[in-house]
Write a protein that holds these residues in place. Structure first.
Motif, mmCIF file in Angstrom:
data_model
loop_
_atom_site.group_PDB
_atom_site.id
_atom_site.type_symbol
_atom_site.label_atom_id
_atom_site.label_comp_id
_atom_site.label_asym_id
_atom_site.label_seq_id
_atom_site.Cartn_x
_atom_site.Cartn_y
_atom_site.Cartn_z
ATOM 1 N N MET A 167 1.382 -1.217 -0.456
ATOM 2 C CA MET A 167 -0.059 -0.334 0.216
ATOM 3 C C MET A 167 0.853 0.951 0.043
ATOM 4 O O MET A 167 0.410 2.189 -0.738
ATOM 5 N N GLN B 34 1.582 4.390 -4.406
ATOM 6 C CA GLN B 34 1.607 5.266 -4.801
ATOM 7 C C GLN B 34 2.307 5.711 -5.646
ATOM 8 O O GLN B 34 2.046 6.718 -7.115
ATOM 9 N N VAL C 156 -2.296 9.456 -2.374
ATOM 10 C CA VAL C 156 -3.059 8.750 -2.834
ATOM 11 C C VAL C 156 -3.889 8.767 -3.349
ATOM 12 O O VAL C 156 -4.844 8.395 -4.893
ATOM 13 N N THR C 157 -4.802 10.260 -3.311
ATOM 14 C CA THR C 157 -6.529 10.468 -3.630
ATOM 15 C C THR C 157 -6.009 10.549 -4.860
ATOM 16 O O THR C 157 -6.695 10.374 -5.972
ATOM 17 N N SER D 69 -4.646 8.413 -7.439
ATOM 18 C CA SER D 69 -5.604 7.966 -8.300
ATOM 19 C C SER D 69 -6.502 8.315 -9.309
ATOM 20 O O SER D 69 -6.665 7.748 -10.185
ATOM 21 N N SER E 286 -13.070 3.383 -6.807
ATOM 22 C CA SER E 286 -13.082 2.948 -5.436
ATOM 23 C C SER E 286 -12.256 4.046 -4.237
ATOM 24 O O SER E 286 -12.993 4.323 -3.494
ATOM 25 N N ILE E 287 -11.084 4.241 -4.240
ATOM 26 C CA ILE E 287 -10.450 4.652 -3.972
ATOM 27 C C ILE E 287 -10.461 5.975 -3.597
ATOM 28 O O ILE E 287 -10.851 6.835 -2.376
ATOM 29 N N LYS F 140 -13.581 6.072 -1.522
ATOM 30 C CA LYS F 140 -14.109 5.652 -0.349
ATOM 31 C C LYS F 140 -12.722 7.373 0.746
ATOM 32 O O LYS F 140 -13.445 7.230 1.687
ATOM 33 N N ASN F 141 -11.991 7.492 -0.061
ATOM 34 C CA ASN F 141 -11.372 8.551 0.762
ATOM 35 C C ASN F 141 -11.724 10.344 0.196
ATOM 36 O O ASN F 141 -11.904 10.991 1.323
#
Length: 382
Positions: free
Chosen positions: A239, A243, A316-317, A320, A374-375, A378-379
């Protein structure tokens, strides 16, 4: 391709050097590599000799100790030649960082110098026939037996799967862990030995020069010293590193889009129909204006992400978002640019045909674009 804000004269010189190198050592042979379905080992070695493999590795282990901005230049220049060179970026900027971040001093001394010279070629084995992005549910097991782990399982779609002699394998060291992700560990597999075999080189729609394979493990013994980091922490390591992996793919998508825009502009300015250049028709003008806008927006977004990534920020967001949007955009641009090439666009001697077949997979690997959404959701608290 415009210059990044953070590029210095040193960066510019570095880019000029690798571009000249690739124009001499890769571009003239790339079509043959595509036909051969393999990039020669000699090219890997020449990349290493020039310092173009793993430039971020510390000087202690043979690297140049440079930051990600130099890896970025290498990734971009490789992509300009062709996406089949993605395995080099995977080696340098996706697999080797696991050794750097989580490896012991002994592991670093043993493996990193060869990664820098091209004497080692790396791969990461995550995907299984029944498991892609759902890494917590992998089936490949590694059960402790004295000083070894006994590995059983199968991996598929492994980039560099034929060439690699250092393979970072994602395994379940505790198949009965209550929290499935807590049972995941990382093991480094070295070369070929009894119990480990490579399946066929997979015949893909695109990326023809990039070797992709299936891997099989049957009671394969791996020394416990080859455990990367701590047992049971493999999922968290993955995880942390995803990134950069997804940023690498986003960069590839952006450069592919820029390359397609450039080649299509050149084509429509010279190709004539009905006594006029194709580029003079309103449809061509509007389509290329749209593509140019998408490319410019993509580069601006990507530049801000790269700056934040180099600064060590958790993005990360946004990564993505970039991975999904830039690769989806590249697919759309490939379709539009092939159409603007007309019948010639479907001919293999035109680079747009190769772009058309190479581009779609970027929306699938490194986590499908549906997983990216999805990421993001979720974030955002959804």
């Amino acid at each position: 391709m415009s210059k990044y804000r953070f590029e210095t004269d040193e960066h510019e010189l570095f880019r000029t050097t690798i571009r000249k190198f690739l124009q001499k050592e890769a571009e003239p042979y790339y079509e043959q590599w595509e036909e051969d379905r393999m990039i020669p080992l000699g090219f890997w070695k020449r990349m290493g000799e020039m310092g173009f493999l793993c430039p971020h590795v510390e000087e202690t282990y043979g690297g140049l100790g440079l930051d990600f901005s130099y890896s970025l230049i290498i990734l971009e220049e490789l992509e300009r030649i062709g996406t089949s060179l993605i395995g080099i970026g995977l080696h340098s900027d996706i697999v080797t960082p696991y050794i750097e971040s989580y490896g012991t001093k002994i592991q670093k001394e043993k493996w990193l110098p060869g990664c820098v010279t091209g004497d080692h070629i790396t791969a990461v084995a995550m995907t299984e026939p029944g498991t892609g992005s759902d890494l917590a549910n992998i089936k490949t097991t590694a059960i402790r037996d004295g000083d070894h782990f006994i590995v059983n399982g199968q991996k598929t779609f492994i980039t560099n799967g034929i060439r690699a002699d250092l393979i970072l394998v994602v395994v379940k060291t505790d198949p009965d862990a209550e929290l499935k992700h807590k049972g995941v560990s990382l093991l480094m597999v070295e070369g070929d030995s009894p119990g480990f075999s490579r399946g066929r080189k997979l015949n893909k729609v695109g990326l023809h020069a990039q070797d992709t394979a299936e891997l099989y493990f049957e009671d394969f013994r791996v020394p416990k010293e080859n455990l990367i980091g701590e047992e049971g922490k493999g999922f968290s390591y993955l995880m942390e590193k995803l990134q950069q992996e997804r940023l690498v793919v986003a960069i590839s998508g952006q450069v592919a889009s820029e390359d397609m825009l450039e080649m299509t502009l050149e084509y429509v300015k010279s190709r004539k129909a009905f006594g006029r250049t194709i580029g003079s028709f309103q449809n061509s003008r509007f389509k290329l204006a749209e593509i140019a806008t998408q490319v410019e927006l993509g580069r601006t977004f990507l530049e801000s992400l790269i700056e934040d990534h180099i600064a060590g920020k958790d993005i990360v967001t946004n990564v993505s978002m970039a991975k999904y949007w830039l690769t989806d955009t590249a697919k759309q641009i490939a379709n539009e640019c092939m159409q603007l090439h007309g019948g010639y666009g479907y001919m293999e001697e035109y680079k747009i045909a190769r772009r058309f077949r190479d581009t779609p997979v970027a929306a699938i690997y490194a986590g499908s674009n549906e997983i990216m959404k999805s990421i993001i959701a979720k974030n955002k608290g959804l």
